[in-house]
Design a protein around this motif. Structure first.
Motif, short mmCIF file in Angstrom:
data_model
loop_
_atom_site.label_atom_id
_atom_site.label_comp_id
_atom_site.label_asym_id
_atom_site.label_seq_id
_atom_site.Cartn_x
_atom_site.Cartn_y
_atom_site.Cartn_z
N ARG A 64 6.95 -10.65 11.49
CA ARG A 64 7.48 -9.83 12.59
C ARG A 64 8.95 -9.47 12.32
NH1 ARG A 64 6.10 -8.38 17.55
NH2 ARG A 64 4.23 -9.66 17.74
N ASN A 65 9.25 -8.20 12.47
CA ASN A 65 10.62 -7.73 12.29
C ASN A 65 11.39 -8.02 13.57
OD1 ASN A 65 12.96 -6.26 12.17
ND2 ASN A 65 11.98 -4.44 11.27
N ARG A 66 12.19 -9.08 13.53
CA ARG A 66 12.83 -9.54 14.77
C ARG A 66 13.88 -8.56 15.26
NH1 ARG A 66 10.96 -14.62 15.90
NH2 ARG A 66 9.59 -15.29 14.23
N ARG A 74 1.68 -12.70 21.34
CA ARG A 74 2.49 -13.68 20.58
C ARG A 74 2.06 -15.13 20.85
NH1 ARG A 74 8.48 -11.03 19.96
NH2 ARG A 74 7.80 -8.89 20.21
N ARG A 97 4.77 -14.46 14.75
CA ARG A 97 5.59 -14.36 13.55
C ARG A 97 4.85 -13.77 12.34
NH1 ARG A 97 9.49 -18.82 10.60
NH2 ARG A 97 10.20 -17.36 8.99
N ALA A 123 12.19 -5.71 17.03
CA ALA A 123 11.52 -6.15 18.26
C ALA A 123 12.49 -6.25 19.42
CB ALA A 123 10.84 -7.49 18.01
N GLU A 124 13.81 -6.39 19.11
CA GLU A 124 14.78 -6.60 20.20
C GLU A 124 15.24 -5.30 20.84
OE1 GLU A 124 17.46 -9.11 18.06
OE2 GLU A 124 16.02 -10.74 18.21
#
Ligand SMILES: C[S@@+](CC[C@H](N)C(=O)[O-])C[C@H]1O[C@@H](n2cnc3c(N)ncnc32)[C@H](O)[C@@H]1O
Length: 192
Positions: A186-188, A61, A119, A191-192
């Protein structure tokens, strides 16, 4: 419409963000718009880095946008023209020798681009017809982006260099395939 027109259009959505071009080549993409912070990589051309795009030393990133435009065919619609334009062809070390290599490099480079990007990832590819058989590189790129945790937000198709086929080269029933720019974010949530 050419590559640099599409980059200019996409810049409105992406904004001026720190950018890594993993396959800078001759820098054709950046003829009309250049981000303020552009880092370039290309194994065979003048660039800030000369790393293999499937295995780089860039941190996870570490760039907001990673751009990836790998060789889409082993010999090109015209090997000579491809070489002249991009100075890349299959005699170069590690260059794709066949469509299997092209697809392996496409997947490996996209995974690497997704790892490096904070991103956005922008991939240029195209489906290829060889011996009358369609190789769906665009689908492969889309699936790889999604598997890597990215959402596809835009696909822009265009036909570059529409020219008559060189003599001796058969036009197949499938014709020439358009180039496609795929913008993914990016699929936030995932990702979490
Ligand atoms: C289709 S061209 C990119 C053209 C570029 N977008 C431009 O605007 O000129 C693909 C580039 O990938 C580079 N390349 C091929 N295999 C590579 C690898 N494994 N690692 C890094 N660069 C590679 C080639 O040298 C070539 O310049």
């Amino acid at each position: 419409m050419n590559s640099s027109d599409i980059i200019l259009q996409l810049a409105v959505t992406i904004g001026d963000v720190p950018t890594l071009d993993l396959t800078h080549g001759l820098g054709v993409f950046w003829k009309q718009y250049t981000p303020s912070k552009l880092t370039t990589n290309d194994r065979n051309e003048d660039a800030d880095y000369r790393q293999d795009f499937t295995a780089t030393s860039f941190d996870d990133r570490s760039f907001e946008l990673v751009v990836f435009d790998p060789p889409f065919t082993a010999n090109g619609p015209s090997k000579h023209r491809h070489q002249k334009r991009y100075r890349s062809h299959r005699d170069q070390e590690g260059a794709p020798q066949n469509i299997k290599d092209v697809r392996r490099l496409l997947v490996g480079g996209i995974k690497e681009a997704c790892r490096i990007s904070g991103r956005w990832v922008l991939v240029k590819t195209q489906d290829v017809v060889e011996s009358g058989q369609l190789h769906a590189n665009v689908n492969l790129a889309l699936n790889t982006l999604v598997k890597s945790g990215f959402n596809v937000v835009r696909e822009t198709e265009f036909h570059s260099n529409r020219r008559p086929q060189p003599s001796g080269r058969r036009v197949t029933g499938l014709g020439r395939r358009p180039s496609v720019f795929i913008l993914a974010e990016r699929n936030r949530v995932a990702a979490e």
